[in-house]
Design a protein around this motif. Structure first.
Motif, short mmCIF file in Angstrom:
data_model
loop_
_atom_site.label_atom_id
_atom_site.label_comp_id
_atom_site.label_asym_id
_atom_site.label_seq_id
_atom_site.Cartn_x
_atom_site.Cartn_y
_atom_site.Cartn_z
N ILE A 102 7.22 72.03 -0.59
CA ILE A 102 8.26 72.55 -0.05
C ILE A 102 8.10 72.68 1.32
N ALA A 155 15.89 70.85 -2.34
CA ALA A 155 16.42 71.33 -3.31
C ALA A 155 15.95 70.95 -4.58
N ILE A 170 12.40 72.98 -4.94
CA ILE A 170 12.59 74.36 -5.17
C ILE A 170 12.99 74.39 -6.77
N ARG A 171 13.80 73.81 -7.24
CA ARG A 171 13.83 73.80 -8.70
C ARG A 171 12.48 73.68 -9.40
N ARG A 218 11.11 83.54 -7.17
CA ARG A 218 12.06 83.18 -5.99
C ARG A 218 11.14 84.05 -4.76
N ILE A 268 8.81 81.90 -3.15
CA ILE A 268 9.36 80.92 -2.53
C ILE A 268 9.93 81.35 -1.12
N LYS A 269 10.52 82.54 -1.27
CA LYS A 269 11.03 82.91 0.19
C LYS A 269 9.79 83.32 1.10
N LEU A 316 8.92 79.87 2.85
CA LEU A 316 10.08 79.51 3.72
C LEU A 316 9.82 80.36 5.00
N THR A 347 19.48 76.09 1.89
CA THR A 347 19.29 75.29 0.79
C THR A 347 18.75 76.04 -0.48
N ALA A 348 17.95 76.76 -0.27
CA ALA A 348 17.28 77.63 -1.51
C ALA A 348 18.31 78.45 -1.98
N GLN A 349 19.19 78.91 -1.26
CA GLN A 349 20.44 80.09 -1.71
C GLN A 349 21.30 79.29 -2.44
#
Length: 156
Positions: A83, A96, A99-100, A109, A112-113, A116, A134-136
């Protein structure tokens, strides 16, 4: 964190001295399907032609077989690193997808936040801004798909 240091050939995942190119490919394909999902890999394979076939073979053998099968770090850690690399280089479509994959690999999540947020410092705020968008979008898409599949709101 990852246990005792690996020594000997086992530290190399499927890339063993006696491994054939096909065994490395097969090991890479197994991990690629586990991480990205069979549907994604099937689409990539269905879209390959004589121009892209060598590239698809190379990423399956080298990236997925040679790197992602190594036992030295967890798949969650590999996802975090990937990432960050996608953000650093501005590869938003790949971000993207990864992230999946990170969610599949067990990152939350919130984790991941945090990744980022870290990229904002080391990759730049504008890149992190795009990464958050993109994550959103990925999360919204996944939530909408989950709601369509079950008829219920997955966030409730």
């Amino acid at each position: 964190m990852t246990g005792p240091k690996q020594t000997g050939p086992e530290r190399n995942g499927v890339v063993q001295p006696e491994a054939t190119s096909q065994e490395i490919y097969d090991g890479g394909m197994k991990v690629r399907r586990e991480v990205l999902g069979a549907a994604h890999v099937d689409r990539a394979n269905a879209n390959k032609d004589s121009f892209t076939e060598d590239f698809q073979d190379m990423i399956t053998r080298i990236a997925w077989g040679g790197i992602w099968t190594r036992p030295g770090i967890s798949r969650q850690m590999r996802s975090a690193v990937t990432i960050t690399a996608m953000v650093a280089h501005g590869h938003w479509d790949e971000l993207a997808m990864h992230i999946r994959a990170a969610l599949t690999n067990g990152l939350s999540r919130d984790e991941i936040k945090e990744i980022l947020l870290q990229t904002a410092i080391y990759c730049g705020v504008p890149s992190a801004n795009t990464a958050f968008k993109t994550a959103q979008q990925v999360f919204h898409s996944m939530d909408n798909t989950a709601m369509d599949d079950t008829g219920t709101d997955p966030t409730v």
